[in-house]
Design a protein around this motif. Sequence first.
Motif, mmCIF file in Angstrom:
data_model
loop_
_atom_site.group_PDB
_atom_site.id
_atom_site.type_symbol
_atom_site.label_atom_id
_atom_site.label_comp_id
_atom_site.label_asym_id
_atom_site.label_seq_id
_atom_site.Cartn_x
_atom_site.Cartn_y
_atom_site.Cartn_z
ATOM 1 N N CYS A 151 5.056 8.193 -1.043
ATOM 2 C CA CYS A 151 5.709 8.920 -2.067
ATOM 3 C C CYS A 151 5.444 10.166 -2.072
ATOM 4 O O CYS A 151 4.412 10.587 -2.151
ATOM 5 N N LEU A 202 0.634 8.585 -2.098
ATOM 6 C CA LEU A 202 1.077 9.567 -2.830
ATOM 7 C C LEU A 202 0.628 10.771 -2.140
ATOM 8 O O LEU A 202 -0.700 10.946 -2.397
ATOM 9 N N LYS A 237 4.723 -0.235 -8.357
ATOM 10 C CA LYS A 237 3.142 -0.886 -7.849
ATOM 11 C C LYS A 237 3.041 -2.098 -9.064
ATOM 12 O O LYS A 237 2.461 -2.835 -8.637
ATOM 13 N N LEU A 255 7.419 4.862 -9.298
ATOM 14 C CA LEU A 255 6.102 4.551 -8.876
ATOM 15 C C LEU A 255 5.697 3.634 -9.622
ATOM 16 O O LEU A 255 5.056 2.335 -9.152
ATOM 17 N N VAL A 275 -2.349 1.947 -4.641
ATOM 18 C CA VAL A 275 -1.656 3.581 -4.612
ATOM 19 C C VAL A 275 -2.845 4.514 -4.176
ATOM 20 O O VAL A 275 -3.835 4.670 -4.979
ATOM 21 N N LYS A 328 0.876 -1.068 -0.005
ATOM 22 C CA LYS A 328 -0.011 -0.217 -0.247
ATOM 23 C C LYS A 328 0.980 1.286 -0.013
ATOM 24 O O LYS A 328 1.796 1.418 1.001
ATOM 25 N N LEU A 329 0.848 2.331 -0.935
ATOM 26 C CA LEU A 329 1.437 3.252 -1.156
ATOM 27 C C LEU A 329 0.474 4.238 -1.022
ATOM 28 O O LEU A 329 -0.584 4.347 -1.410
#
Length: 265
Positions: free
Chosen positions: A228, A148, A168, A164, A175, A145-146
Amino acid sequence: MKTILVPVGSSKNAQSHLQYAVDFAKAFGAKIYAVQIYNVYTKAGTMIKIDHILEAESKSFLESHIASIDKKGVEVIARTFKGKLVDTLEKVCKALEVDLIVLEPRTNSIKEEVYLGKTSGKIIKQTQIPALIVPEGYTFKPFSKLLLALKSATIKKENVLYPLQAIKAQFKADVSLLLVKTPYHKKHDFDINDELKSLITTTSKAESPTTFMAFLEHYKENNPDLLCVVRRKRGFFTKLWEKNTILKKDFHSTKMPVLVLSGLK
């Protein structure tokens, strides 16, 4: 992502950090350049040339350092370069076609209150090379889990989202996009182009004096394992980047890797 550069310092975390970089590189089938950049300062009137001594010592240190980790089949190349840190690093990354720098927060600093030391802080603040800052002692695990965080989704440069996108795709990660309306908000800042839209799982909006403050308010509910952000002249780390050294008390994400993209515009 095929080429990763790892600046190697003398911190107690250096071995653990290089092992993380190797584990990360293995997931992508990438090779690693383990690098030391040295400069020579001589006193006026002296005739002693020590370039070759410093180069030999740096190379010997790097080779010993590399030998101490489990390379897991990853190609790890030791390289030394003479010159000023930022200028030399940018030239090296261009020549070697580096996709990402994997950076430890404190390559030399021993002060426990420091998050980013002077060397790491200078690399983050003064270059446009994508970087992954990895917390000290952190063990590699796939990202799921990102988060941004952006105050403007406007993208004018090509390939800035590549790191990125690669992360992913490799880890099949979600994201979450956090759009932050600051006092400097412009009409089209929240317009999301198709390239970015294709990466995003969920989108949320916040209003805050800075992107940094909005992140602090939202990261717990998002519970990401990778943050990110993008570089800006006056952006996410505005407060923190006034100096190259960043203190832990001023940045609360010391237990989460941070992916720093080059500027979008």
